[in-house]
Design a protein around this motif. Sequence first.
Motif, PDB file in Angstrom:
ATOM      1  N   PHE A  82      34.240  42.149  28.825  1.00  0.00           N
ATOM      2  CA  PHE A  82      35.553  42.703  28.508  1.00  0.00           C
ATOM      3  C   PHE A  82      35.377  43.738  27.406  1.00  0.00           C
ATOM      4  CE2 PHE A  82      36.466  38.638  30.374  1.00  0.00           C
ATOM      5  CZ  PHE A  82      37.600  38.845  31.137  1.00  0.00           C
ATOM      6  N   LYS A  99      45.036  41.689  26.551  1.00  0.00           N
ATOM      7  CA  LYS A  99      45.777  40.846  27.477  1.00  0.00           C
ATOM      8  C   LYS A  99      44.856  40.265  28.537  1.00  0.00           C
ATOM      9  CE  LYS A  99      49.870  40.809  30.470  1.00  0.00           C
ATOM     10  NZ  LYS A  99      50.995  41.617  31.017  1.00  0.00           N
ATOM     11  N   GLU A 100      43.996  41.102  29.105  1.00  0.00           N
ATOM     12  CA  GLU A 100      43.067  40.615  30.126  1.00  0.00           C
ATOM     13  C   GLU A 100      42.135  39.553  29.552  1.00  0.00           C
ATOM     14  OE1 GLU A 100      43.670  43.667  29.353  1.00  0.00           O
ATOM     15  OE2 GLU A 100      44.485  44.663  31.149  1.00  0.00           O
ATOM     16  N   LEU A 101      41.649  39.786  28.336  1.00  0.00           N
ATOM     17  CA  LEU A 101      40.769  38.808  27.695  1.00  0.00           C
ATOM     18  C   LEU A 101      41.487  37.488  27.445  1.00  0.00           C
ATOM     19  CD1 LEU A 101      38.163  37.989  26.234  1.00  0.00           C
ATOM     20  CD2 LEU A 101      39.074  39.079  24.167  1.00  0.00           C
ATOM     21  N   SER A 102      42.709  37.569  26.946  1.00  0.00           N
ATOM     22  CA  SER A 102      43.461  36.363  26.627  1.00  0.00           C
ATOM     23  C   SER A 102      43.691  35.502  27.867  1.00  0.00           C
ATOM     24  CB  SER A 102      44.800  36.742  25.986  1.00  0.00           C
ATOM     25  OG  SER A 102      45.586  35.603  25.742  1.00  0.00           O
ATOM     26  N   PHE A 103      44.084  36.126  28.996  1.00  0.00           N
ATOM     27  CA  PHE A 103      44.343  35.348  30.202  1.00  0.00           C
ATOM     28  C   PHE A 103      43.045  34.838  30.835  1.00  0.00           C
ATOM     29  CE2 PHE A 103      48.548  37.099  29.818  1.00  0.00           C
ATOM     30  CZ  PHE A 103      49.362  36.167  30.437  1.00  0.00           C
ATOM     31  N   ALA A 104      41.964  35.584  30.687  1.00  0.00           N
ATOM     32  CA  ALA A 104      40.680  35.112  31.200  1.00  0.00           C
ATOM     33  C   ALA A 104      40.221  33.859  30.452  1.00  0.00           C
ATOM     34  CB  ALA A 104      39.640  36.213  31.089  1.00  0.00           C
ATOM     35  N   GLN A 153      43.556  47.483  23.124  1.00  0.00           N
ATOM     36  CA  GLN A 153      43.043  47.716  24.483  1.00  0.00           C
ATOM     37  C   GLN A 153      42.302  46.476  24.986  1.00  0.00           C
ATOM     38  OE1 GLN A 153      40.454  51.142  24.776  1.00  0.00           O
ATOM     39  NE2 GLN A 153      39.480  50.390  26.656  1.00  0.00           N
ATOM     40  N   GLY A 154      42.623  46.021  26.192  1.00  0.00           N
ATOM     41  CA  GLY A 154      41.920  44.938  26.862  1.00  0.00           C
ATOM     42  C   GLY A 154      42.211  43.552  26.342  1.00  0.00           C
ATOM     43  N   VAL A 188      37.247  45.748  24.557  1.00  0.00           N
ATOM     44  CA  VAL A 188      38.490  45.573  23.806  1.00  0.00           C
ATOM     45  C   VAL A 188      38.453  46.400  22.532  1.00  0.00           C
ATOM     46  CG1 VAL A 188      38.741  43.210  24.678  1.00  0.00           C
ATOM     47  CG2 VAL A 188      37.676  43.604  22.448  1.00  0.00           C
ATOM     48  N   ARG A 193      30.220  37.918  32.110  1.00  0.00           N
ATOM     49  CA  ARG A 193      31.545  38.476  32.367  1.00  0.00           C
ATOM     50  C   ARG A 193      31.915  39.316  31.142  1.00  0.00           C
ATOM     51  NH1 ARG A 193      36.731  34.709  34.009  1.00  0.00           N
ATOM     52  NH2 ARG A 193      38.192  36.392  34.536  1.00  0.00           N
TER      53      ARG A 193
END
Length: 478
Positions: free
Chosen positions: A308, A319-324, A316-317, A310, A306
């Motif tokens: 990401f 927020k998506e990494l943190s929630f994943a 960049q990226g 960043v 998976r």
Amino acid sequence: MTTFVDRVELHVAAGNGGHGCASVHREKFKPLGGPDGGNGGRGGDVILVVDQSVTTLLEYHHSPHRKATNGKPGEGGNRSGKDGSDLVLPVPDGTVVLDAKGNVLADLVGEGTTYIAAQGGRGGLGNAALASARRKAPGFALLGEPGQTGDVVLELKTVADVALVGYPSAGKSSLISVLSAAKPKIADYPFTTLVPNLGVVTAGATVYTIADVPGLIPGASQGKGLGLEFLRHVERCSVLVHVLDTATLESERDPLTDLDVIEAELREYGGLEDRPRIVVLNKVDIPDGQDLADMIRPDLEARGYRIFEVSAVSRQGLKELSFALAGIVAEARAAKPKQEATRIVIRPKAVDDAGFTVTLEEDGLYRVRGEKPERWVRQTDFNNDEAVGYLADRLNRLGVEDELMKAGARAGDGVAIGSEDDAVVFDWEPSMAAGAEMLGRRGEDHRLEAPRPAAQRRRDRDAERDEADREYDEFKPF
């Protein structure tokens, strides 16, 4: 100057128990007021306790020798000695306690978790506690037991949900600094991170911890660089995050090779095969970095990772990494079995368990091993004949003499009680008791004896046969 230590050898010594007191109450017109010697106090324990405010073992690196205080001896007037103070040593959350051979003794996780590294010695009984119907005025007391001593190894394994791994200068420190409030040292040269950094991340309703492990290089699992020193800090994590540098200035390196090298080191270290992996392509804010990320992404996806993309600089990226990561951590926590309430398991002693063993060694020495005989020997003052007689009586009631006879021991044979390093050796002389008519029984005070009728002697004989040995726990002063 050393500021972070995650492995130390600690030399611990518990306090010795205080000696019991042999004293006789003295008062005008009462020449034989009776025994009034108090019990000795117990020695203090050495206790390890998890303290969230402690993050390193540095204090024990500088001062590895720790000792608890001894118990005070008993005094006349039935005054018991003061107990020694326990020595409480705070350790970081995630500390593993091992013996000198590397065997795990305890895994300390969670605030307030404790482990007794060394048990304090029991205090000796005073002659007031040793008095009985047949031994009205003992002229002796029991010695205090020595406290336990030994060496333990403390290893710190960081308690984190997410571990960032990768080559030096891959951007792990920058990433943790923008994901959390941690403020690690950041620079553009290798091995900037010399200690694990820990940060707390909040993503929605999930709060988790993230650790930045010092950079790994080829051969890290064998001790090259800083890897072996800190690989233990990723053992407790729920997910591994490979941070790959897509803007590396080293021509002989590329992100895919870096990933293969780090995975090889993790496999060599062992124990991390079941952790889910996430790949973070860092520094995509640089044009060359974005181009390289686009090139290697299909290959990484083919491997099942998976991915990401960043940038710690442009955010960049992130927020998506943190929630994943929060989702993976939440799943891992839900999958863990719920801790059951502590249950007390009672294992009764076998009916044929005598509590000691008698073995004949090659040199003809009979060795007695067992908790009670060895403890009684440690508590005996061998300069006092009455105390030695009391020890012989206790051993006889326990059945040691019977077992020695069954093993073939004869008068004059050598008998050792205890281990080879700490044993009392003597020539065995079996007791020749003649029942209630025997005169001069060990430990008795004949000044207090008066002629007794036959019926009284029979009652005393029956009471003596049924009298249980006075164990220490019945009289312990705490």
